[in-house]
Structure formats: structure tokens, C-alpha cells
Write a protein that holds these residues in place. Structure first.
Motif, PDB file in Angstrom:
ATOM      1  N   GLU A  24       6.821   2.249  -4.916  1.00  0.00           N
ATOM      2  CA  GLU A  24       6.352   1.484  -5.780  1.00  0.00           C
ATOM      3  C   GLU A  24       7.255   0.813  -6.723  1.00  0.00           C
ATOM      4  O   GLU A  24       6.910  -0.359  -7.036  1.00  0.00           O
ATOM      5  CB  GLU A  24       5.192   2.394  -6.624  1.00  0.00           C
ATOM      6  CG  GLU A  24       3.935   2.812  -5.564  1.00  0.00           C
ATOM      7  CD  GLU A  24       2.906   3.598  -6.535  1.00  0.00           C
ATOM      8  OE1 GLU A  24       2.927   3.370  -7.505  1.00  0.00           O
ATOM      9  OE2 GLU A  24       2.086   4.243  -5.750  1.00  0.00           O
ATOM     10  N   THR A  63       2.785   4.216  -1.316  1.00  0.00           N
ATOM     11  CA  THR A  63       2.620   5.039  -2.265  1.00  0.00           C
ATOM     12  C   THR A  63       3.902   5.909  -2.824  1.00  0.00           C
ATOM     13  O   THR A  63       4.935   6.091  -1.852  1.00  0.00           O
ATOM     14  CB  THR A  63       1.393   6.252  -2.124  1.00  0.00           C
ATOM     15  OG1 THR A  63       1.658   7.000  -1.285  1.00  0.00           O
ATOM     16  CG2 THR A  63       0.108   5.380  -1.962  1.00  0.00           C
ATOM     17  N   GLU A  96       0.871  -1.143   0.027  1.00  0.00           N
ATOM     18  CA  GLU A  96      -0.115   0.139  -0.014  1.00  0.00           C
ATOM     19  C   GLU A  96       0.807   1.355  -0.069  1.00  0.00           C
ATOM     20  O   GLU A  96       0.284   2.408  -0.158  1.00  0.00           O
ATOM     21  CB  GLU A  96      -0.843  -0.041   1.196  1.00  0.00           C
ATOM     22  CG  GLU A  96      -2.200  -1.066   0.970  1.00  0.00           C
ATOM     23  CD  GLU A  96      -1.591  -2.554   1.224  1.00  0.00           C
ATOM     24  OE1 GLU A  96      -0.716  -2.751   2.158  1.00  0.00           O
ATOM     25  OE2 GLU A  96      -2.417  -3.170   0.555  1.00  0.00           O
TER      26      GLU A  96
END
Length: 256
Positions: free
Chosen positions: A38, A33, A31
């Protein structure tokens, strides 16, 4: 030109490092960001976790294996960087002659110096920026791996050999080994250089001391990463610069 290149690399490296520093204490998860998380940190964290799962939950061995895989993956970039450095080093005598020839500081003379220098590079097929691009590519990967180890919370709950991966080595063995291997790796890298400026000679001692201080205060997982990475770099330097190391050793023996 060389100073500008070094400044550019330092600036890019600092930007990459600071991009993740604000989240260094935040666990990395699916999760998380942001491009940094990522595309660099989380994939590396997932890689470490998957390898550990395949090894029965051995995160220490996973860190060793993943470190070696990453070092092998960027090895071609390292070789390209070293070759480019050697090419630039071989041209130093001619570049010094050009600087003597165009020693005047007026704009026209300096412009002529730049033109002659670029012509020299083209004549020998040397790209002064060729050694910078591999370094720019390597830095985000290595810094990202550092972040992945720091922010993968599963690592902190496991032990390896005599230490817990989530806290510092209780016997300070890893920090000392990290410092020694850093010194050896730097010494080998500098061997064969025609000249060593005082700054480089100073860094030969400062860097190992800094690594020891950091390793004493950081989790043992990071110290393990440093030691494995240094051992790989020592082996890499030995195989790439073997003849130069032998010459430097012979020259040192002759002076005695």
C-alpha cells in the motif's frame, strides 16, 4: 562496532526484501493489501503507469524516467552517506592507534577503548551511524521499485527498442551492459580507498557476474532498470569523487 552496524543493515534489508518476496508473482493493484504494497510498491507502480500514459503508453521510457527521478530524490542521502564514509575513513589512523594503545582484551580496557573512540568521534563531529541511516531509507525504496516493475502487469505487454519488456533480452545486450556498468560503478566507488580487503576485491568481480546471470533470466524491464540505475551511479560517483578518481588514475600511471 562496524560489524554490528553492517549486520543490522543487512538484517533490516533482508526483512524488507522478504516482506515482499512472498508476493513477487502477484500483480500489484489498488486492492493489494499490506503496508509494503500500500505504501511502497503500489504508489511506485502507479507512478510508472501514469508516466507511461503521459508518454503515450511507452513503458520503457517511463521506467527510465522514473528510475532517474527516484535516483535524484535519494541523491542527498547518497551524498550524506559518502561524506560520512569519508569522515570515518579519515579517522582510521587515529582509531588504529587507539586499538594499539588498548590492545588488551580484558573488559576494563575494552570499555576504555570504546570511551576513547566515542570521544574521538565527538571531537571531530563524526557520527558512526550517520552513514547507515541513509542506506536504511534507500533500501526499501529501491527494492520497492524492483517489485513495482516486476508486478505491474501492464509492463509485460509492451516493447521498447528491440526487446519485449516482459521477457528477457533476446540478444543479451542488456544483461551484458548491466554487468559492465556494475563493474565500472563498483570500480569507481573503490577508487581512492586507502586499502582494499580481499572480500571487496572479490565482490568487484562476483557482483557483475551475478547481475549478468540474473538479467539473462529476468524480464528485460528489470535489466533496463539496472542499466539506467548503474549509469546514474557512474555519473554520480564521477561528480562526487572526481578528484579521488584522478588521483587514483595518476597513482596507477606512476606505478607503471
Amino acid at each position: 562496532m562496524k560489524k554490528r552496524i553492517i549486520l543490522t543493515i543487512s538484517l533490516i534489508s533482508m526483512i524488507v526484501l522478504l516482506a515482499g518476496c512472498s508476493q513477487i508473482k502477484q500483480p500489484i493493484t489498488a486492492e493489494s493489501t499490506g503496508p509494503w504494497n500500500e505504501y511502497i510498491v503500489y504508489p511506485l507502480s502507479l507512478f510508472i503507469t501514469k508516466v507511461a500514459d503521459a508518454l503515450g503508453g511507452n513503458y520503457g521510457l517511463s521506467i527510465i524516467i522514473v528510475t532517474l527521478i527516484i535516483r535524484l530524490a535519494i541523491l542527498p542521502l547518497m551524498i550524506k552517506q559518502i561524506r560520512s564514509s569519508k569522515s570515518m575513513q579519515a579517522l582510521q589512523p587515529e582509531m588504529q592507534e587507539l586499538k594499539k594503545k588498548y590492545s588488551s582484551k580484558d573488559a576494563a580496557t575494552q570499555q576504555k577503548l570504546q570511551q576513547e573512540t566515542m570521544a574521538l568521534f565527538q571531537k571531530h563531529g563524526v557520527n558512526p551511524l550517520a552513514g547507515c541511516f541513509p542506506l536504511i531509507i534507500q533500501m526499501p525504496i529501491l527494492i520497492g521499485f524492483y517489485h513495482a516493475i516486476s508486478r505491474t502487469r501492464e509492463i509485460a505487454h509492451h516493447s521498447f527498442l528491440w526487446f519485449n519488456l516482459g521477457v528477457h533480452d533476446p540478444y543479451y545486450i542488456l544483461p551484458i551492459v548491466a554487468g559492465i556498468t556494475t563493474f565500472i560503478q563498483q570500480k569507481m566507488s573503490m577508487a581512492g580507498s586507502p586499502q582494499q580487503n580481499p572480500q571487496m576485491a572479490m565482490m568487484l568481480w562476483i557482483m557483475p557476474i551475478m547481475i549478468v546471470v540474473f538479467a539473462i533470466n529476468f524480464p528485460a524491464a528489470l535489466s533496463l532498470y539496472w542499466v539506467v540505475g548503474n549509469l546514474f551511479m557512474i555519473a554520480q560517483t564521477y561528480f562526487i569523487k572526481g578528484p579521488e578518481l584522478k588521483q587514483a588514475k595518476s597513482a596507477g600511471g606512476a606505478k607503471k
